[in-house]
Design a protein around this motif. Structure first.
Motif, PDB file in Angstrom:
ATOM      1  N   VAL A  65     -40.295 -28.026  37.763  1.00  0.00           N
ATOM      2  CA  VAL A  65     -41.589 -27.339  37.654  1.00  0.00           C
ATOM      3  C   VAL A  65     -41.457 -25.943  37.053  1.00  0.00           C
ATOM      4  CG1 VAL A  65     -42.496 -28.612  39.627  1.00  0.00           C
ATOM      5  CG2 VAL A  65     -41.433 -26.375  39.999  1.00  0.00           C
ATOM      6  N   HIS A  66     -40.289 -25.617  36.530  1.00  0.00           N
ATOM      7  CA  HIS A  66     -40.104 -24.282  35.944  1.00  0.00           C
ATOM      8  C   HIS A  66     -41.115 -24.081  34.804  1.00  0.00           C
ATOM      9  CE1 HIS A  66     -38.280 -20.813  34.043  1.00  0.00           C
ATOM     10  NE2 HIS A  66     -37.522 -20.674  35.123  1.00  0.00           N
ATOM     11  N   PRO A  67     -41.776 -22.935  34.791  1.00  0.00           N
ATOM     12  CA  PRO A  67     -42.805 -22.687  33.757  1.00  0.00           C
ATOM     13  C   PRO A  67     -42.310 -22.866  32.328  1.00  0.00           C
ATOM     14  CG  PRO A  67     -42.880 -21.008  35.459  1.00  0.00           C
ATOM     15  CD  PRO A  67     -41.661 -21.829  35.739  1.00  0.00           C
ATOM     16  N   ASP A  68     -41.000 -22.670  32.095  1.00  0.00           N
ATOM     17  CA  ASP A  68     -40.457 -22.861  30.745  1.00  0.00           C
ATOM     18  C   ASP A  68     -40.314 -24.339  30.381  1.00  0.00           C
ATOM     19  OD1 ASP A  68     -40.293 -20.141  30.563  1.00  0.00           O
ATOM     20  OD2 ASP A  68     -38.142 -20.043  31.019  1.00  0.00           O
ATOM     21  N   LYS A  69     -40.284 -25.193  31.422  1.00  0.00           N
ATOM     22  CA  LYS A  69     -40.108 -26.628  31.193  1.00  0.00           C
ATOM     23  C   LYS A  69     -41.405 -27.419  31.406  1.00  0.00           C
ATOM     24  CE  LYS A  69     -35.569 -26.234  30.758  1.00  0.00           C
ATOM     25  NZ  LYS A  69     -34.841 -26.577  29.508  1.00  0.00           N
ATOM     26  N   CYS A  70     -42.236 -26.914  32.297  1.00  0.00           N
ATOM     27  CA  CYS A  70     -43.466 -27.632  32.673  1.00  0.00           C
ATOM     28  C   CYS A  70     -44.681 -26.941  32.069  1.00  0.00           C
ATOM     29  CB  CYS A  70     -43.572 -27.675  34.194  1.00  0.00           C
ATOM     30  SG  CYS A  70     -45.012 -28.573  34.802  1.00  0.00           S
ATOM     31  N   LYS A  71     -45.566 -27.722  31.490  1.00  0.00           N
ATOM     32  CA  LYS A  71     -46.750 -27.169  30.822  1.00  0.00           C
ATOM     33  C   LYS A  71     -47.975 -27.098  31.739  1.00  0.00           C
ATOM     34  CE  LYS A  71     -45.300 -28.884  26.275  1.00  0.00           C
ATOM     35  NZ  LYS A  71     -45.668 -29.754  25.113  1.00  0.00           N
ATOM     36  N   HIS A  72     -47.828 -27.527  32.971  1.00  0.00           N
ATOM     37  CA  HIS A  72     -48.964 -27.489  33.904  1.00  0.00           C
ATOM     38  C   HIS A  72     -49.409 -26.031  34.101  1.00  0.00           C
ATOM     39  CE1 HIS A  72     -51.356 -27.985  37.554  1.00  0.00           C
ATOM     40  NE2 HIS A  72     -51.334 -29.293  37.335  1.00  0.00           N
ATOM     41  N   PRO A  73     -50.737 -25.770  34.086  1.00  0.00           N
ATOM     42  CA  PRO A  73     -51.229 -24.383  34.208  1.00  0.00           C
ATOM     43  C   PRO A  73     -50.857 -23.696  35.515  1.00  0.00           C
ATOM     44  CG  PRO A  73     -53.037 -25.967  34.385  1.00  0.00           C
ATOM     45  CD  PRO A  73     -51.842 -26.723  33.900  1.00  0.00           C
ATOM     46  N   GLN A  74     -50.521 -24.479  36.554  1.00  0.00           N
ATOM     47  CA  GLN A  74     -50.155 -23.898  37.849  1.00  0.00           C
ATOM     48  C   GLN A  74     -48.657 -24.028  38.141  1.00  0.00           C
ATOM     49  OE1 GLN A  74     -53.364 -26.124  40.074  1.00  0.00           O
ATOM     50  NE2 GLN A  74     -53.656 -24.101  41.013  1.00  0.00           N
ATOM     51  N   ALA A  75     -47.887 -24.241  37.098  1.00  0.00           N
ATOM     52  CA  ALA A  75     -46.440 -24.401  37.268  1.00  0.00           C
ATOM     53  C   ALA A  75     -45.812 -23.138  37.858  1.00  0.00           C
ATOM     54  CB  ALA A  75     -45.794 -24.730  35.921  1.00  0.00           C
ATOM     55  N   GLN A  76     -46.273 -21.974  37.419  1.00  0.00           N
ATOM     56  CA  GLN A  76     -45.736 -20.719  37.931  1.00  0.00           C
ATOM     57  C   GLN A  76     -45.993 -20.579  39.435  1.00  0.00           C
ATOM     58  OE1 GLN A  76     -44.003 -18.231  36.066  1.00  0.00           O
ATOM     59  NE2 GLN A  76     -43.556 -17.540  38.148  1.00  0.00           N
ATOM     60  N   GLU A  77     -47.196 -20.981  39.857  1.00  0.00           N
ATOM     61  CA  GLU A  77     -47.552 -20.911  41.281  1.00  0.00           C
ATOM     62  C   GLU A  77     -46.678 -21.855  42.107  1.00  0.00           C
ATOM     63  OE1 GLU A  77     -51.496 -21.546  44.137  1.00  0.00           O
ATOM     64  OE2 GLU A  77     -51.685 -21.593  41.947  1.00  0.00           O
ATOM     65  N   ALA A  78     -46.467 -23.060  41.593  1.00  0.00           N
ATOM     66  CA  ALA A  78     -45.627 -24.038  42.299  1.00  0.00           C
ATOM     67  C   ALA A  78     -44.179 -23.550  42.365  1.00  0.00           C
ATOM     68  CB  ALA A  78     -45.706 -25.387  41.599  1.00  0.00           C
ATOM     69  N   PHE A  79     -43.702 -22.983  41.275  1.00  0.00           N
ATOM     70  CA  PHE A  79     -42.337 -22.462  41.224  1.00  0.00           C
ATOM     71  C   PHE A  79     -42.154 -21.351  42.254  1.00  0.00           C
ATOM     72  CE2 PHE A  79     -39.050 -19.675  39.415  1.00  0.00           C
ATOM     73  CZ  PHE A  79     -38.020 -20.585  39.257  1.00  0.00           C
ATOM     74  N   GLY A  80     -43.151 -20.478  42.383  1.00  0.00           N
ATOM     75  CA  GLY A  80     -43.096 -19.406  43.368  1.00  0.00           C
ATOM     76  C   GLY A  80     -43.110 -19.924  44.797  1.00  0.00           C
ATOM     77  N   ALA A  81     -43.899 -20.981  45.043  1.00  0.00           N
ATOM     78  CA  ALA A  81     -43.969 -21.582  46.386  1.00  0.00           C
ATOM     79  C   ALA A  81     -42.613 -22.181  46.771  1.00  0.00           C
ATOM     80  CB  ALA A  81     -45.056 -22.652  46.423  1.00  0.00           C
ATOM     81  N   LEU A  82     -41.942 -22.792  45.806  1.00  0.00           N
ATOM     82  CA  LEU A  82     -40.610 -23.357  46.060  1.00  0.00           C
ATOM     83  C   LEU A  82     -39.600 -22.261  46.400  1.00  0.00           C
ATOM     84  CD1 LEU A  82     -39.999 -26.116  43.354  1.00  0.00           C
ATOM     85  CD2 LEU A  82     -40.257 -26.427  45.821  1.00  0.00           C
ATOM     86  N   ALA A  83     -39.659 -21.171  45.643  1.00  0.00           N
ATOM     87  CA  ALA A  83     -38.731 -20.059  45.876  1.00  0.00           C
ATOM     88  C   ALA A  83     -38.923 -19.476  47.275  1.00  0.00           C
ATOM     89  CB  ALA A  83     -38.940 -18.977  44.821  1.00  0.00           C
ATOM     90  N   LYS A  84     -40.185 -19.349  47.682  1.00  0.00           N
ATOM     91  CA  LYS A  84     -40.473 -18.831  49.017  1.00  0.00           C
ATOM     92  C   LYS A  84     -39.979 -19.788  50.093  1.00  0.00           C
ATOM     93  CE  LYS A  84     -44.200 -17.132  51.958  1.00  0.00           C
ATOM     94  NZ  LYS A  84     -45.665 -16.909  52.070  1.00  0.00           N
ATOM     95  N   ALA A  85     -40.152 -21.096  49.868  1.00  0.00           N
ATOM     96  CA  ALA A  85     -39.709 -22.103  50.838  1.00  0.00           C
ATOM     97  C   ALA A  85     -38.197 -22.040  51.031  1.00  0.00           C
ATOM     98  CB  ALA A  85     -40.127 -23.496  50.364  1.00  0.00           C
ATOM     99  N   GLN A  86     -37.468 -21.932  49.920  1.00  0.00           N
ATOM    100  CA  GLN A  86     -36.007 -21.831  50.026  1.00  0.00           C
ATOM    101  C   GLN A  86     -35.608 -20.554  50.766  1.00  0.00           C
ATOM    102  OE1 GLN A  86     -32.189 -22.173  47.102  1.00  0.00           O
ATOM    103  NE2 GLN A  86     -33.648 -20.556  46.613  1.00  0.00           N
ATOM    104  N   GLN A  87     -36.279 -19.452  50.457  1.00  0.00           N
ATOM    105  CA  GLN A  87     -35.967 -18.176  51.102  1.00  0.00           C
ATOM    106  C   GLN A  87     -36.146 -18.265  52.615  1.00  0.00           C
ATOM    107  OE1 GLN A  87     -38.518 -14.982  49.860  1.00  0.00           O
ATOM    108  NE2 GLN A  87     -37.311 -13.405  50.862  1.00  0.00           N
ATOM    109  N   LEU A  88     -37.216 -18.918  53.054  1.00  0.00           N
ATOM    110  CA  LEU A  88     -37.477 -19.064  54.486  1.00  0.00           C
ATOM    111  C   LEU A  88     -36.414 -19.915  55.171  1.00  0.00           C
ATOM    112  CD1 LEU A  88     -41.352 -19.594  54.473  1.00  0.00           C
ATOM    113  CD2 LEU A  88     -40.121 -17.589  55.314  1.00  0.00           C
ATOM    114  N   LEU A  89     -36.036 -21.013  54.521  1.00  0.00           N
ATOM    115  CA  LEU A  89     -35.093 -21.940  55.149  1.00  0.00           C
ATOM    116  C   LEU A  89     -33.648 -21.448  55.098  1.00  0.00           C
ATOM    117  CD1 LEU A  89     -36.525 -25.394  54.037  1.00  0.00           C
ATOM    118  CD2 LEU A  89     -36.765 -24.231  56.230  1.00  0.00           C
ATOM    119  N   LEU A  90     -33.365 -20.480  54.258  1.00  0.00           N
ATOM    120  CA  LEU A  90     -32.031 -19.890  54.226  1.00  0.00           C
ATOM    121  C   LEU A  90     -31.940 -18.644  55.099  1.00  0.00           C
ATOM    122  CD1 LEU A  90     -31.014 -20.259  50.460  1.00  0.00           C
ATOM    123  CD2 LEU A  90     -30.437 -21.744  52.398  1.00  0.00           C
TER     124      LEU A  90
END
Length: 246
Positions: A65-90
């Protein structure tokens, strides 16, 4: 270990090459539809996943879902949500908090299960015969995992609501204390200004008092003093003129 890492990278690149734009878009939609308080859902992991599982899964999905690879308009938002999820679980503290709620959810479901077994004699007998294996299989079942997921959502939502209410109360109390402090500052300021003003008029007040005292001791030039009262009766206040004798 180095060869294994190369193999993993090769497999991942091969996987990503096969992933089409539709799959990328679907993954963005899945991430954004996840329950926001449960990072395990964002990474599509079970509650017993290790930190290594978290890192591997994050790397795999984030590349999808990286914005450079995915053309979905909300790819950046999804990418940020993933980063936050990893941060919480680590984060050990955040992870322990979530797993504590998961444990509470499991306990509630187990209590519910026990109540059901009391009414279902056949299930109770089977559970006793299997020496607990029946219950272990049930907890691993898809049905239980769905119930657990929903129960965890419920508990996390309740805990978050409690946390926000507490934060609101703390904020209100801090606001009240700040207001009281400002009022006290204003009172002290006015008191200080009054004292400065009082001290500033000291010379005028002293001069006025001196003039008043002088006027009381000595009549001003050309001023006629009133006649003195003379009476033998203390209750009479009229002026008694002196009477000539003989």
């Amino acid at each position: 270990m180095g060869d294994l890492k190369v193999d993993d990278d090769a497999i991942l690149k091969s996987f990503l090459a096969e992933v089409g734009e539709v799959e990328r878009d679907n993954e963005v939609v899945r991430i954004l539809s996840c329950f926001k308080l449960n990072p395990f859902e964002h990474l599509n992991l079970s509650f017993d996943s290790s930190t290594d599982d978290v890192k591997r899964q994050y790397r795999k999905i984030s590349l999808m879902v990286h914005p450079d690879k995915c053309k979905h308009p909300q790819a950046q938002e999804a990418f940020g949500a993933l980063a936050k999820a990893q941060q919480l679980l680590l984060n050990d503290q955040e992870r322990d908090y979530i797993l504590t709620q998961v444990h509470a959810a499991k306990q509630e479901l187990k209590m519910k299960r026990k109540k059901q077994l009391k009414k279902d004699t056949a299930s109770k007998i089977k559970s006793l015969v299997d020496e607990g294996k029946h219950e272990q299989l049930y907890e691993q079942s898809e049905e239980f995992q769905k119930e657990l997921k929903l129960k965890v959502r419920e508990i996390l939502t309740d805990q978050e609501w409690r946390r926000r209410k507490m934060a609101m109360r703390i904020s209100e109390e801090e606001g009240r204390l700040k207001k009281d402090e400002e009022e006290q500052k204003e009172i002290r300021k006015k008191k200080r200004e009054h004292e400065e003003q009082w001290e500033g008029t000291r010379e005028n007040r002293v001069s006025s008092w001196r003039d008043f005292m002088k006027a009381g001791k000595k009549a001003k030039k050309g001023e006629t003093r009133p006649p003195k009262l003379k009476t033998e009766d203390p209750n009479k206040s009229y002026v008694q003129r002196p009477v000539k004798k003989g």
